[in-house]
Scaffold this active site. Structure first.
Site, mmCIF file in Angstrom:
data_model
loop_
_atom_site.group_PDB
_atom_site.id
_atom_site.type_symbol
_atom_site.label_atom_id
_atom_site.label_comp_id
_atom_site.label_asym_id
_atom_site.label_seq_id
_atom_site.Cartn_x
_atom_site.Cartn_y
_atom_site.Cartn_z
ATOM 1 N N ARG A 62 0.827 -1.218 0.000
ATOM 2 C CA ARG A 62 0.000 0.000 0.000
ATOM 3 C C ARG A 62 0.854 1.257 0.000
ATOM 4 N NH1 ARG A 62 -2.516 -3.598 3.057
ATOM 5 N NH2 ARG A 62 -1.575 -2.786 4.947
ATOM 6 N N GLU A 99 4.305 -9.473 15.074
ATOM 7 C CA GLU A 99 3.651 -10.017 16.263
ATOM 8 C C GLU A 99 3.850 -11.538 16.318
ATOM 9 O OE1 GLU A 99 -0.305 -8.649 16.561
ATOM 10 O OE2 GLU A 99 -0.577 -9.442 18.587
HETATM 11 P P1 AMP Z 1 4.304 -1.897 11.819
HETATM 12 O O1 AMP Z 1 5.566 -2.490 11.318
HETATM 13 O O2 AMP Z 1 3.717 -2.609 12.987
HETATM 14 O O3 AMP Z 1 4.425 -0.391 12.069
HETATM 15 O O4 AMP Z 1 3.217 -2.102 10.688
HETATM 16 C C1 AMP Z 1 3.157 -1.236 9.626
HETATM 17 C C2 AMP Z 1 2.841 -1.941 8.350
HETATM 18 O O5 AMP Z 1 1.814 -2.912 8.497
HETATM 19 C C3 AMP Z 1 2.347 -0.930 7.342
HETATM 20 O O6 AMP Z 1 2.981 -1.214 6.109
HETATM 21 C C4 AMP Z 1 0.862 -1.128 7.292
HETATM 22 O O7 AMP Z 1 0.421 -1.150 5.959
HETATM 23 C C5 AMP Z 1 0.587 -2.460 7.968
HETATM 24 N N1 AMP Z 1 -0.362 -2.376 9.095
HETATM 25 C C6 AMP Z 1 -0.066 -2.609 10.398
HETATM 26 N N2 AMP Z 1 -1.157 -2.514 11.169
HETATM 27 C C7 AMP Z 1 -2.164 -2.189 10.342
HETATM 28 C C8 AMP Z 1 -3.568 -1.939 10.540
HETATM 29 N N3 AMP Z 1 -4.151 -1.996 11.749
HETATM 30 N N4 AMP Z 1 -4.308 -1.629 9.452
HETATM 31 C C9 AMP Z 1 -3.742 -1.563 8.219
HETATM 32 N N5 AMP Z 1 -2.441 -1.797 7.985
HETATM 33 C C10 AMP Z 1 -1.659 -2.111 9.023
#
Ligand code: AMP
Length: 174
Positions: A62, A99
């Site tokens: 995205r 996670e």
């Molecule tokens: P993080 O590494 O945990 O910051 O996750 C970020 C990545 O995961 C981004 O590329 C987001 O597109 C996706 N992502 C994580 N959580 C969500 C969520 N609740 N809704 C949509 N995309 C998410």
């Protein structure tokens, strides 16, 4: 202006419970992308202020949709940061904790010049692992990360904590 953008985004992001797994509230940006006025306003807001940037890095998948028009708006180059095994030429790789399990992101070793100043763009900042791995890849490739800009920040996950020293800007914080 900031309040108007925040409202445009907030009303066009769909919350999908328990996707892709139970307990996750997925922030679906497809209604926002489908609205031409909102999409243009969001791209302009993501690009705002980053005049000294030479490249914009987008994170699969995205992030690509937002980062490419931001790069075009700034007159900067676009660089894809992709999941393991997707880039055809030689890459740098960075693994990070999810996670459940780990993920690996890659960038082409020749994607940046040492003088490049790189803005990272993604849709959602959650725990910050994805953005931190991307910043690390850009540095491995010899360029300077100027900052990170996202559409939506999940503040309760404290992703900024993993990005110490980097300016992080989000258009909406929840
Ligand atoms: P993080 O590494 O945990 O910051 O996750 C970020 C990545 O995961 C981004 O590329 C987001 O597109 C996706 N992502 C994580 N959580 C969500 C969520 N609740 N809704 C949509 N995309 C998410």
């Amino acid at each position: 202006m900031a309040a108007e953008i925040a409202d445009l985004i907030a009303t066009r992001i769909r919350d999908v419970p328990d996707y892709p797994q139970p307990g996750v509230l997925f922030k679906d940006i497809t209604p926002l992308l489908a609205d031409g006025v909102a999409f243009a306003a969001v791209v302009a807001a993501l690009a705002a202020g980053s005049y000294d940037v030479t490249k914009v890095a987008g994170i699969e998948a995205r992030g690509f949709i937002l980062a490419a028009p931001v790069a075009y708006t700034l007159g900067a180059g676009f660089v894809p940061v992709r999941k393991h095994g997707k880039l055809p030429a030689q890459t740098y790789a960075e693994s990070y904790q999810l996670e459940y399990g780990t993920a690996t992101l890659e960038v082409h070793t020749d994607a940046f010049h040492p003088t490049d100043r790189v803005l990272i763009v993604d849709d959602v900042l959650a725990t910050g692992g994805t953005a931190a791995a991307t910043a690390s890849l850009i540095r491995q490739a010899g360029a300077t990360v100027t900052g990170i800009v996202v559409l939506l920040e999940l503040g309760f996950l404290a992703g900024r904590g993993k990005l110490a020293g980097l300016p992080v800007r989000s258009l909406v914080m929840v």
